[in-house]
Design a protein around this motif. Structure first.
Motif, mmCIF file in Angstrom:
data_model
loop_
_atom_site.group_PDB
_atom_site.id
_atom_site.type_symbol
_atom_site.label_atom_id
_atom_site.label_comp_id
_atom_site.label_asym_id
_atom_site.label_seq_id
_atom_site.Cartn_x
_atom_site.Cartn_y
_atom_site.Cartn_z
ATOM 1 N N UNK A 65 0.833 -1.215 0.000
ATOM 2 C CA UNK A 65 0.000 0.000 0.000
ATOM 3 C C UNK A 65 0.867 1.265 0.000
ATOM 4 N N UNK A 66 1.688 1.374 -1.011
ATOM 5 C CA UNK A 66 2.639 2.481 -1.106
ATOM 6 C C UNK A 66 2.098 3.684 -1.863
ATOM 7 N N UNK A 67 0.926 3.588 -2.449
ATOM 8 C CA UNK A 67 0.443 4.596 -3.396
ATOM 9 C C UNK A 67 1.447 4.724 -4.539
ATOM 10 N N UNK A 68 1.679 3.612 -5.203
ATOM 11 C CA UNK A 68 2.725 3.549 -6.220
ATOM 12 C C UNK A 68 2.167 3.252 -7.602
ATOM 13 N N UNK A 69 2.964 3.643 -8.597
ATOM 14 C CA UNK A 69 2.760 3.220 -9.974
ATOM 15 C C UNK A 69 3.962 2.379 -10.368
ATOM 16 N N UNK A 70 3.730 1.361 -11.181
ATOM 17 C CA UNK A 70 4.800 0.448 -11.572
ATOM 18 C C UNK A 70 4.888 0.408 -13.094
ATOM 19 N N UNK A 71 6.093 0.565 -13.609
ATOM 20 C CA UNK A 71 6.336 0.338 -15.026
ATOM 21 C C UNK A 71 7.199 -0.909 -15.171
ATOM 22 N N UNK A 72 6.708 -1.875 -15.921
ATOM 23 C CA UNK A 72 7.465 -3.073 -16.260
ATOM 24 C C UNK A 72 8.007 -2.882 -17.674
ATOM 25 N N UNK A 73 9.326 -2.925 -17.827
ATOM 26 C CA UNK A 73 9.933 -2.857 -19.156
ATOM 27 C C UNK A 73 10.440 -4.255 -19.493
ATOM 28 N N UNK A 74 9.755 -4.905 -20.416
ATOM 29 C CA UNK A 74 9.985 -6.326 -20.683
ATOM 30 C C UNK A 74 10.700 -6.518 -22.023
ATOM 31 N N UNK A 75 11.887 -7.109 -21.952
ATOM 32 C CA UNK A 75 12.665 -7.398 -23.165
ATOM 33 C C UNK A 75 12.541 -8.859 -23.605
ATOM 34 N N UNK A 76 11.608 -9.592 -23.019
ATOM 35 C CA UNK A 76 11.408 -10.994 -23.389
ATOM 36 C C UNK A 76 10.851 -11.108 -24.806
ATOM 37 N N UNK A 77 10.852 -12.312 -25.336
ATOM 38 C CA UNK A 77 10.304 -12.536 -26.679
ATOM 39 C C UNK A 77 8.791 -12.725 -26.647
ATOM 40 N N UNK A 78 8.254 -13.130 -25.498
ATOM 41 C CA UNK A 78 6.817 -13.351 -25.372
ATOM 42 C C UNK A 78 6.208 -12.378 -24.372
ATOM 43 N N UNK A 79 5.056 -11.832 -24.702
ATOM 44 C CA UNK A 79 4.361 -10.902 -23.817
ATOM 45 C C UNK A 79 3.772 -11.624 -22.608
ATOM 46 N N UNK A 80 3.649 -10.881 -21.506
ATOM 47 C CA UNK A 80 2.949 -11.381 -20.314
ATOM 48 C C UNK A 80 1.637 -10.609 -20.241
ATOM 49 N N UNK A 81 0.617 -11.103 -20.905
ATOM 50 C CA UNK A 81 -0.621 -10.348 -21.111
ATOM 51 C C UNK A 81 -1.333 -10.023 -19.804
ATOM 52 N N UNK A 82 -1.151 -10.843 -18.780
ATOM 53 C CA UNK A 82 -1.846 -10.610 -17.494
ATOM 54 C C UNK A 82 -1.456 -9.278 -16.856
ATOM 55 N N UNK A 83 -0.253 -8.787 -17.160
ATOM 56 C CA UNK A 83 0.197 -7.532 -16.564
ATOM 57 C C UNK A 83 -0.629 -6.340 -17.041
ATOM 58 N N UNK A 84 -1.257 -6.461 -18.192
ATOM 59 C CA UNK A 84 -2.095 -5.369 -18.701
ATOM 60 C C UNK A 84 -3.375 -5.195 -17.900
ATOM 61 N N UNK A 85 -3.707 -6.170 -17.065
ATOM 62 C CA UNK A 85 -4.958 -6.129 -16.315
ATOM 63 C C UNK A 85 -4.789 -5.648 -14.873
ATOM 64 N N UNK A 86 -3.570 -5.291 -14.489
ATOM 65 C CA UNK A 86 -3.327 -4.806 -13.124
ATOM 66 C C UNK A 86 -3.371 -3.285 -13.142
ATOM 67 N N UNK A 87 -4.214 -2.726 -12.298
ATOM 68 C CA UNK A 87 -4.617 -1.324 -12.392
ATOM 69 C C UNK A 87 -3.455 -0.333 -12.391
ATOM 70 N N UNK A 88 -2.520 -0.465 -11.478
ATOM 71 C CA UNK A 88 -1.468 0.549 -11.336
ATOM 72 C C UNK A 88 -0.196 0.188 -12.096
ATOM 73 N N UNK A 89 -0.287 -0.774 -13.022
ATOM 74 C CA UNK A 89 0.884 -1.238 -13.767
ATOM 75 C C UNK A 89 0.792 -0.800 -15.230
ATOM 76 N N UNK A 90 1.896 -0.243 -15.723
ATOM 77 C CA UNK A 90 2.040 0.027 -17.158
ATOM 78 C C UNK A 90 3.057 -0.962 -17.692
ATOM 79 N N UNK A 91 2.629 -1.776 -18.631
ATOM 80 C CA UNK A 91 3.475 -2.838 -19.165
ATOM 81 C C UNK A 91 4.015 -2.425 -20.528
ATOM 82 N N UNK A 92 5.333 -2.283 -20.617
ATOM 83 C CA UNK A 92 5.990 -1.855 -21.850
ATOM 84 C C UNK A 92 6.790 -3.028 -22.412
ATOM 85 N N UNK A 93 6.286 -3.609 -23.468
ATOM 86 C CA UNK A 93 6.907 -4.771 -24.081
ATOM 87 C C UNK A 93 7.798 -4.327 -25.241
#
Length: 234
Positions: A26-54
């Protein structure tokens, strides 16, 4: 708002667990995931405070962190920035304590050190502990910044420090040496730097990205930063 950048590469089994753990703080945080993998992790797009950059290809940890910071800086209300790894080697339970220390001492930049008196490294073989320790002693000798850990990527920055490194540090710098380059740039530019003890736990899930070859490249990179420092006096 606390902005957390997590670079990731083939961390599907860790990253969702880590995000959920951070959100429980409960940090009042925003999270950016920068993913260099070959396959997307689609579930991350459904988490409210997460921005997923593939990005879809391995462009390097330093590049990923600076890319995430650049995205966060677009919002002028974002004042505090954290970088950490996706594999639980950086304990998310330390975040609150580190933020308190950062604010109490009015720092621009805080490094979680594996080499302070109360720090520990768990599950590393002796050979890797020795190599890492020698790399950090060499960095301190050559680069002249009075800290104990140049190469741990669990850090806190204020907005001014992030703005500065985005202008001065090269996202194309190879390996983990970008971590040392950031330190020397902020130190020489008179930013207030601190260290705090940390418990570093070698991954128990997945495969380590820090191979012997990567560590060797980082040792070579320390000399590269040293010679750039001497040549350009940065």
């Amino acid at each position: 708002m606390i902005c957390i950048v997590i670079p990731t590469y083939n961390e599907k089994e860790n990253i969702i667990k880590l995000v959920n753990f951070i959100n429980k703080l409960r940090l009042n945080s925003k999270i950016i995931i920068v993913d260099d993998s070959k396959e997307k992790i689609s579930r991350l797009n459904n988490i409210k405070n997460v921005k997923y950059l593939f990005r879809g290809k391995k462009l390097g940890r330093g590049s990923a962190v600076l890319y995430g910071f650049k995205k966060f800086l677009k919002n002028k209300n974002n004042k505090m920035f954290i970088e950490m790894d996706a594999d639980f080697s950086h304990d998310p339970k330390e975040i609150k304590r580190n933020l308190l220390y950062f604010n109490k001492h009015k720092l621009n930049f805080l490094i979680s050190s594996r080499y302070l008196e109360k720090s520990k490294i768990k599950n590393w073989p002796i050979s890797r502990k020795i190599l890492s320790k020698l790399a950090n002693l060499l960095a301190r000798f050559l680069l002249g910044v009075p800290i104990t850990d140049y190469t741990n990527g669990f850090r806190i920055y204020d907005r001014r420090a992030v703005t500065h490194i985005l202008k001065k540090c090269k996202s194309s710098t190879q390996g983990f040496i970008i971590l040392s380059e950031i330190i020397i740039e902020l130190y020489n530019s008179k930013f207030k730097i601190g260290e705090i003890d940390s418990i570093f736990i070698n991954r128990i899930r997945g495969l380590s990205k820090a191979t012997f070859f990567e560590i060797l490249k980082s040792l070579i990179g320390i000399f590269q930063v040293f010679f750039r420092k001497r040549l350009f006096k940065f």
